[in-house]
Enzyme design. Sequence first.
Site, PDB file in Angstrom:
ATOM      1  N   LEU A  88     -48.272 -10.674  16.922  1.00  0.00           N
ATOM      2  CA  LEU A  88     -47.329 -11.744  17.229  1.00  0.00           C
ATOM      3  C   LEU A  88     -47.957 -13.113  17.000  1.00  0.00           C
ATOM      4  O   LEU A  88     -49.181 -13.245  16.953  1.00  0.00           O
ATOM      5  CB  LEU A  88     -46.857 -11.595  18.681  1.00  0.00           C
ATOM      6  CG  LEU A  88     -46.251 -10.215  19.001  1.00  0.00           C
ATOM      7  CD1 LEU A  88     -46.222  -9.961  20.497  1.00  0.00           C
ATOM      8  CD2 LEU A  88     -44.865 -10.106  18.393  1.00  0.00           C
ATOM      9  N   PRO A  89     -47.121 -14.156  16.854  1.00  0.00           N
ATOM     10  CA  PRO A  89     -47.651 -15.463  16.454  1.00  0.00           C
ATOM     11  C   PRO A  89     -48.494 -16.194  17.495  1.00  0.00           C
ATOM     12  O   PRO A  89     -49.476 -16.837  17.150  1.00  0.00           O
ATOM     13  CB  PRO A  89     -46.383 -16.274  16.131  1.00  0.00           C
ATOM     14  CG  PRO A  89     -45.317 -15.262  15.886  1.00  0.00           C
ATOM     15  CD  PRO A  89     -45.650 -14.110  16.772  1.00  0.00           C
ATOM     16  N   THR A 132     -53.480 -13.450  17.779  1.00  0.00           N
ATOM     17  CA  THR A 132     -54.541 -14.387  18.148  1.00  0.00           C
ATOM     18  C   THR A 132     -53.981 -15.319  19.210  1.00  0.00           C
ATOM     19  O   THR A 132     -53.106 -16.141  18.930  1.00  0.00           O
ATOM     20  CB  THR A 132     -55.029 -15.185  16.932  1.00  0.00           C
ATOM     21  OG1 THR A 132     -55.550 -14.288  15.948  1.00  0.00           O
ATOM     22  CG2 THR A 132     -56.123 -16.162  17.337  1.00  0.00           C
ATOM     23  N   LYS A 137     -62.421 -14.286  17.680  1.00  0.00           N
ATOM     24  CA  LYS A 137     -61.449 -14.687  16.653  1.00  0.00           C
ATOM     25  C   LYS A 137     -61.278 -16.199  16.581  1.00  0.00           C
ATOM     26  O   LYS A 137     -61.226 -16.773  15.484  1.00  0.00           O
ATOM     27  CB  LYS A 137     -60.103 -14.011  16.929  1.00  0.00           C
ATOM     28  CG  LYS A 137     -58.987 -14.419  15.957  1.00  0.00           C
ATOM     29  CD  LYS A 137     -59.325 -14.069  14.508  1.00  0.00           C
ATOM     30  CE  LYS A 137     -58.317 -14.633  13.527  1.00  0.00           C
ATOM     31  NZ  LYS A 137     -56.984 -14.045  13.643  1.00  0.00           N
ATOM     32  N   LYS A 149     -52.396 -23.793  15.617  1.00  0.00           N
ATOM     33  CA  LYS A 149     -52.383 -23.160  16.942  1.00  0.00           C
ATOM     34  C   LYS A 149     -53.747 -22.604  17.304  1.00  0.00           C
ATOM     35  O   LYS A 149     -54.247 -22.798  18.420  1.00  0.00           O
ATOM     36  CB  LYS A 149     -51.311 -22.068  16.951  1.00  0.00           C
ATOM     37  CG  LYS A 149     -51.182 -21.300  18.260  1.00  0.00           C
ATOM     38  CD  LYS A 149     -51.960 -19.987  18.240  1.00  0.00           C
ATOM     39  CE  LYS A 149     -51.443 -19.022  17.180  1.00  0.00           C
ATOM     40  NZ  LYS A 149     -52.183 -17.732  17.210  1.00  0.00           N
TER      41      LYS A 149
END
Length: 331
Positions: free
Chosen positions: A98-99, A129, A204, A279
Amino acid sequence: MSSLNIVARNSKVFAAQICRNQQFGASNRHASSSAKVGFVGLGNMGGHMARNLMKNGHPLIVFDTVPDSMQAIKKEGATLASSPQEVASQTNLIITMLPASQHVLDVYTGSSGILGSVQKGSLLIDSSTIDPSVSQQMAEESTKVGATFVDAPVSGGVNAARDAGLTFMVGSPDQSFGKVKEILDKMGKNVVHCGSVGTGQAAKICNNMLLAISMIGTAETMNLGMKLGLDPKLLAKILNMSSGRCWSSEVYNPVPGVLDGVPSSNDYQGGFGTALMTKDLGLAQNAATATQSPTPLGSLSHQLYRLMTNSGYAGKDFSSAFQFLKQQDKK
């Protein structure tokens, strides 16, 4: 009964037990290799990841908010669900891609979320992430309903997702990692256990901060060299056999036409969006503030990508930093 007879009898019993255990283990491996997997999030990365699971014999039940993504994978044999909650009711092994943090919160804990119908003993693998604290929160909520949540964000880009060449950075309990690795191996070539839940996300966001810095550096270098009269393919060749070599110059060059099959040669379509990179850089800056870590280049990269996001580049691949810089030449 003589001691020799006892030994002989015990040996037969032991051998029979080994045989049963081997048969049971083979049965488990077979079941695991063909287990139904739930997959939520079929974007540029998730769609390829889901298809690689099907290629490896896993039936899929999927959900995405984009109908076209759902219909495309249905044609390839996946079963469609009407919500994440329905996915969870049909299988005890679920992957989400998912975003952002809010999407993960909604998919897991929303009114039609996974945790509303999750089966006890389920393994929930989130490859989004997001903020490490959100991963830890989801792990706590999952434990309350008898499920195990792990974070397993990925690196490698869309081509690696397509070719099952991703790197997974996993934050999970030690006892869960073996099962996690078994399924992630179907979608990637490197599966690294980073520690407890949240450490995968930490790895990450550090990686993506460096990626953003190197992409901006590559874009600036390529732009300067071209202005000095160098052919971009020649310049890239020189960089990649010299000390300036990096992933952004060699594998994902931001100049159109230097490499085939990358977003820069497709009008920066597909790939990893600028808004998503912005983001991730925001997550890195939040972490830097919380840990009082100096990240001057990370901060500058965040500012540049924020400016790009607000200047019409949000939907373009993050390598469009090259295009953005070239446009500044004209101002």
